[in-house]
Design a protein around this motif. Structure first.
Motif, short mmCIF file in Angstrom:
data_model
loop_
_atom_site.label_atom_id
_atom_site.label_comp_id
_atom_site.label_asym_id
_atom_site.label_seq_id
_atom_site.Cartn_x
_atom_site.Cartn_y
_atom_site.Cartn_z
N SER A 60 0.83 -1.20 0.00
CA SER A 60 0.00 0.00 0.00
C SER A 60 0.87 1.26 0.00
O SER A 60 2.09 1.19 0.14
CB SER A 60 -0.94 0.00 1.21
N VAL A 61 0.20 2.40 -0.15
CA VAL A 61 0.88 3.68 -0.23
C VAL A 61 1.80 3.87 0.98
O VAL A 61 1.45 3.51 2.10
CB VAL A 61 -0.15 4.83 -0.34
N ARG A 62 2.97 4.45 0.74
CA ARG A 62 3.91 4.77 1.81
C ARG A 62 3.97 6.29 1.96
O ARG A 62 4.73 6.95 1.25
CB ARG A 62 5.30 4.21 1.49
N PRO A 63 3.17 6.85 2.84
CA PRO A 63 3.15 8.31 2.97
C PRO A 63 4.44 8.83 3.60
O PRO A 63 5.15 8.11 4.31
CB PRO A 63 1.95 8.56 3.89
N GLU A 64 4.73 10.08 3.34
CA GLU A 64 5.92 10.70 3.92
C GLU A 64 5.60 11.44 5.21
O GLU A 64 6.51 11.92 5.89
CB GLU A 64 6.54 11.67 2.90
N THR A 65 4.32 11.55 5.53
CA THR A 65 3.91 12.24 6.75
C THR A 65 3.10 11.29 7.63
O THR A 65 2.75 10.18 7.21
CB THR A 65 3.06 13.48 6.41
N GLY A 66 2.83 11.73 8.83
CA GLY A 66 2.10 10.90 9.77
C GLY A 66 0.62 10.82 9.46
O GLY A 66 0.10 11.46 8.53
N TYR A 67 -0.08 10.04 10.25
CA TYR A 67 -1.51 9.80 10.07
C TYR A 67 -2.06 9.36 11.41
O TYR A 67 -1.32 9.17 12.38
CB TYR A 67 -1.75 8.74 8.99
N THR A 68 -3.37 9.21 11.48
CA THR A 68 -4.04 8.85 12.72
C THR A 68 -4.74 7.50 12.56
O THR A 68 -4.90 6.99 11.45
CB THR A 68 -5.08 9.90 13.11
N GLN A 186 7.82 3.62 13.05
CA GLN A 186 7.68 4.77 13.95
C GLN A 186 6.38 5.50 13.69
O GLN A 186 5.65 5.86 14.63
CB GLN A 186 8.86 5.71 13.77
N ARG A 187 6.04 5.74 12.41
CA ARG A 187 4.80 6.45 12.09
C ARG A 187 3.59 5.66 12.55
O ARG A 187 2.61 6.23 13.06
CB ARG A 187 4.72 6.72 10.58
N PHE A 188 3.62 4.35 12.37
CA PHE A 188 2.50 3.51 12.79
C PHE A 188 2.34 3.58 14.30
O PHE A 188 1.23 3.73 14.82
CB PHE A 188 2.73 2.07 12.33
N ALA A 189 3.45 3.49 15.02
CA ALA A 189 3.39 3.57 16.49
C ALA A 189 2.90 4.94 16.93
O ALA A 189 2.10 5.05 17.88
CB ALA A 189 4.76 3.29 17.08
N ASP A 190 3.34 6.00 16.27
CA ASP A 190 2.90 7.35 16.62
C ASP A 190 1.38 7.48 16.51
O ASP A 190 0.75 8.18 17.33
CB ASP A 190 3.57 8.38 15.71
N ALA A 191 0.80 6.83 15.50
CA ALA A 191 -0.65 6.93 15.29
C ALA A 191 -1.41 6.39 16.49
O ALA A 191 -2.50 6.88 16.82
CB ALA A 191 -1.05 6.19 14.01
N PHE A 192 -0.86 5.38 17.15
CA PHE A 192 -1.56 4.72 18.24
C PHE A 192 -1.13 5.23 19.62
O PHE A 192 -1.72 4.83 20.62
CB PHE A 192 -1.30 3.21 18.18
N TRP A 193 -0.12 6.09 19.68
CA TRP A 193 0.54 6.41 20.94
C TRP A 193 -0.43 6.92 22.00
O TRP A 193 -0.39 6.48 23.15
CB TRP A 193 1.66 7.41 20.70
N GLU A 194 -1.30 7.84 21.63
CA GLU A 194 -2.27 8.38 22.58
C GLU A 194 -3.71 8.08 22.18
O GLU A 194 -4.65 8.62 22.80
CB GLU A 194 -2.08 9.90 22.72
N HIS A 195 -3.90 7.22 21.18
CA HIS A 195 -5.26 6.97 20.69
C HIS A 195 -6.06 6.18 21.73
O HIS A 195 -5.59 5.16 22.25
CB HIS A 195 -5.22 6.19 19.38
N THR A 196 -7.25 6.65 22.00
CA THR A 196 -8.12 5.96 22.96
C THR A 196 -9.54 5.90 22.43
O THR A 196 -10.02 6.85 21.80
CB THR A 196 -8.09 6.64 24.33
N THR A 197 -10.17 4.78 22.67
CA THR A 197 -11.59 4.64 22.36
C THR A 197 -12.41 4.36 23.62
O THR A 197 -13.63 4.24 23.54
CB THR A 197 -11.81 3.46 21.39
N ALA A 198 -11.77 4.25 24.76
CA ALA A 198 -12.42 3.76 25.98
C ALA A 198 -13.71 4.50 26.28
O ALA A 198 -14.73 3.89 26.62
CB ALA A 198 -11.45 3.85 27.16
N ASP A 199 -13.70 5.84 26.17
CA ASP A 199 -14.88 6.61 26.52
C ASP A 199 -15.97 6.54 25.47
O ASP A 199 -17.13 6.91 25.75
CB ASP A 199 -14.49 8.08 26.75
#
Length: 266
Positions: A60-68, A186-199
């Motif tokens: 799949s596409v390899r972006p040069e910037t981050g994502y969520t 690193q980019r993949f980990a950054d996307a999940f670093w503070e992501h929460t669905t709990a609430d």
């Protein structure tokens, strides 16, 4: 054979097998869709299964910037639209289970049911320290084999290390022609670093099965149980003695459980 589909102008690589009710399989971490091979083969007699490489992974596409994670969930919804699938049973593991949660929250019309494997709803200090250690290893390991052997210590059971399963998986990963770079990891980990669905989990309104391995040291069972407790009507099941990726280590048992769930809710 796989092919690329266009999702918001980006190439996302997909593969389909089988015929029947639609199932979307969502990968975790930096794994390509081949991680689901035992399901693409073992469940194809009863379902039409769609697997895909997340952006920044595989073909799949390899972006040069981050994502969520939201971007990744939108990609998953876009895959369904591109293939003309109105709604599907969705199964995701690890980070892919968070993408699946977010898909159900952002695109509820696309999800018939959820299977969440080795999942969590909120990262904690333990999780941050764990993933941080993986990022350190990715940048400092003496070689790719050494990194994978160390990383897979967390992912698979002692049984899989002793019986040669992990050696086989390492060899397959090293032979894969589209490896994930440390920057992509690193980019993949950054996307999940503070992501929460709990609430937001109480907003999920589709039948949900949460599966956890009793020997999972990355996401111990209480994480998955908390997710199941937060989703109305969700079911929690434990796979005794299994680790983070039971769909690979005990595919027959995993396939039996998800098939029974889909038949019940379908």
């Amino acid at each position: 054979m796989g092919r690329a589909v266009q999702v918001d102008g980006n190439d996302i690589w997909v593969e389909q097998s089988g015929a029947g009710p639609d199932v979307l399989l969502v990968n975790g971490g930096g794994d390509p869709l081949e991680a689901w091979q035992a399901q693409l083969d073992g469940l194809a007699g009863d379902y039409r299964l769609t697997a895909f490489d997340n952006r920044d992974v595989g073909r799949s596409v390899r972006p040069e910037t981050g994502y969520t994670v939201g971007d990744l969930a939108d990609d998953a919804a876009g895959v369904l639209r591109a293939l003309g699938i109105g709604a599907a049973h969705v199964a995701g593991y690890s980070g892919g289970a968070l993408i699946a949660q977010e898909l159900a929250l952002r695109h509820p019309e696309a999800v018939r049911s959820l299977v969440l494997v080795s999942t969590w709803g909120r990262p904690d200090v333990f999780w941050h320290h764990l993933v941080g250690s993986w990022l350190w290893m990715a940048g400092h390991a003496p070689g790719e084999r050494a990194f994978l052997e160390a990383f897979f210590r967390w992912v698979y059971t002692r049984r899989a290390h002793e019986d040669g399963t992990v050696d086989k998986l390492v060899d397959e990963a090293l032979a894969f022609p589209y490896p994930q770079s440390p920057e992509s990891f690193q980019r993949f980990a950054d996307a999940f670093w503070e992501h929460t669905t709990a609430d937001r989990l109480p907003q999920i309104a589709v039948p949900t099965l949460v599966l956890a391995g009793s020997a999972d040291i990355i996401v111990p069972p209480p994480y998955g149980r908390a997710v199941a407790d937060a989703i109305p009507g969700a079911r929690f099941e434990l796979l005794d003695g299994e680790a983070h990726q039971p769909f690979q280590e005990v595919p027959e048992e995993f396939n039996r459980r998800v098939d029974a769930f889909w038949r019940e809710v379908g």
